[in-house]
Design an enzyme around this catalytic site. Structure first.
Site, mmCIF file in Angstrom:
data_model
loop_
_atom_site.group_PDB
_atom_site.id
_atom_site.type_symbol
_atom_site.label_atom_id
_atom_site.label_comp_id
_atom_site.label_asym_id
_atom_site.label_seq_id
_atom_site.Cartn_x
_atom_site.Cartn_y
_atom_site.Cartn_z
ATOM 1 N N HIS A 88 0.855 -1.201 0.000
ATOM 2 C CA HIS A 88 0.000 0.000 0.000
ATOM 3 C C HIS A 88 0.886 1.245 0.000
ATOM 4 O O HIS A 88 1.923 1.281 0.657
ATOM 5 C CB HIS A 88 -0.937 0.003 1.220
ATOM 6 C CG HIS A 88 -1.982 1.072 1.110
ATOM 7 N ND1 HIS A 88 -1.725 2.378 1.448
ATOM 8 C CD2 HIS A 88 -3.251 1.034 0.659
ATOM 9 C CE1 HIS A 88 -2.808 3.098 1.208
ATOM 10 N NE2 HIS A 88 -3.753 2.305 0.732
ATOM 11 N N GLU A 157 -3.777 1.961 -7.351
ATOM 12 C CA GLU A 157 -4.229 3.122 -6.590
ATOM 13 C C GLU A 157 -3.265 4.284 -6.813
ATOM 14 O O GLU A 157 -2.186 4.316 -6.214
ATOM 15 C CB GLU A 157 -4.234 2.800 -5.091
ATOM 16 C CG GLU A 157 -5.107 1.644 -4.698
ATOM 17 C CD GLU A 157 -5.407 1.670 -3.201
ATOM 18 O OE1 GLU A 157 -6.574 1.840 -2.845
ATOM 19 O OE2 GLU A 157 -4.463 1.551 -2.396
ATOM 20 N N GLY A 163 -7.480 9.426 -0.736
ATOM 21 C CA GLY A 163 -7.937 10.336 0.314
ATOM 22 C C GLY A 163 -8.014 11.798 -0.099
ATOM 23 O O GLY A 163 -8.138 12.679 0.742
ATOM 24 N N SER A 193 -10.079 7.406 -3.705
ATOM 25 C CA SER A 193 -11.273 8.257 -3.698
ATOM 26 C C SER A 193 -12.500 7.633 -4.362
ATOM 27 O O SER A 193 -13.281 8.333 -5.012
ATOM 28 C CB SER A 193 -10.964 9.631 -4.297
ATOM 29 O OG SER A 193 -10.060 10.325 -3.454
HETATM 30 P P1 PGA Z 1 -9.373 6.335 -0.172
HETATM 31 O O1 PGA Z 1 -8.216 5.268 0.152
HETATM 32 O O2 PGA Z 1 -10.558 5.550 -0.638
HETATM 33 O O3 PGA Z 1 -9.605 7.061 1.096
HETATM 34 O O4 PGA Z 1 -8.848 7.221 -1.259
HETATM 35 C C1 PGA Z 1 -8.024 4.137 -0.640
HETATM 36 C C2 PGA Z 1 -6.869 3.326 -0.137
HETATM 37 O O5 PGA Z 1 -5.930 3.895 0.423
HETATM 38 O O6 PGA Z 1 -6.863 2.091 -0.251
#
Ligand code: PGA
Length: 238
Positions: A88, A157, A163, A193
């Site tokens: 991650h 991602e 976020g 997001s």
């Molecule tokens: P988010 O995070 O949906 O808050 O953007 C996704 C993630 O970090 O897996």
């Protein structure tokens, strides 16, 4: 499809239990056949019997030992955990995990047959430096990773989308996913997001096999709504 919730460093043990209970009753009441995975904080892990899968956000590549602050296989086994999130971007960029450490972790949990949700994604400056640089950057995140591992799930991602409320366009997500699929045919989730307002469109895209959701998954009703969308889309396809 696969709908995964990364709860990060949120919710207490009690709140997590309430969250799991609410989710589990939704899955049963609505006859959901999607794969739902929840990654709670390590201190909120609990043995879980039911439709949803509980995974670990992180663990060290060890059975046990002297690794202050880490948990290992012994602690995961206590809760029957067989799914782990690896790579991650918060671990890569905030905790400073290198590709080499990630590789070791991947190999360790692969040898144990864990389902691995392996995350890749580029920071904004890489995206802005053009397609070639971006491809190189994402390629480097596959170094040492067995892309043919049977229990692998990949999550793309973009770091700048996590976020922030920002996302690539739907066209960008789809074309990048189709490209990434050429490299690795494992199920490919989009994360960054995702929320109730965009989840359905993202899930409907070619090349998208599910979503990994952070902030928006903290609200269990929103999580259920997104799972419901995945189910609807799959029912239409049948
Ligand atoms: P988010 O995070 O949906 O808050 O953007 C996704 C993630 O970090 O897996």
């Amino acid at each position: 499809m696969i709908i995964a919730a990364n709860l990060k460093t949120n919710l207490t043990r009690k709140q997590t239990q309430e969250y799991m209970d609410a989710l589990e009753s939704f899955l049963n009441a609505h006859d959901i056949s999607q794969k739902v995975v929840v990654f709670p904080t390590a201190s909120s892990l609990n043995p879980h019997a039911g439709k949803l899968t509980v995974g670990a956000q992180n663990a060290y590549a060890t059975v046990n030992g002297a690794y202050t602050g880490e948990i290992g296989l012994e602690q995961l086994e206590e809760f029957g955990i067989k799914t782990i999130l690896i790579g991650h971007s918060e671990r890569r960029h905030i905790l400073g995990e290198s590709q080499e450490q990630i590789m070791k972790k991947f190999d360790f949990y692969k040898a144990l047959g864990f389902t691995i949700v392996y995350c890749i994604g580029e920071p904004l400056e890489v995206r802005e430096s053009g397609d070639e640089k971006m491809a190189e950057y994402l390629d480097a995140q596959y170094i040492g990773i067995d892309v043919h591992y049977a229990n692998l799930i990949v999550a793309y991602e973009p770091v700048w989308a996590i976020g922030t409320g920002l996302t690539p366009t739907l066209e960008d997500i789809s074309s990048l996913h189709l490209k990434l699929k050429e490299k690795c045919s494992a199920p490919l989730l989009y994360g960054g997001s995702v929320k109730v307002t965009n989840a359905k469109d993202v899930l409907a895209l070619d090349g998208v096999d599910g979503i990994l959701v952070g902030s928006a998954a903290l609200n269990v009703h929103d999580m259920c709504t997104m799972i419901g969308y995945a189910q609807e889309l799959e029912n239409i396809k049948k």
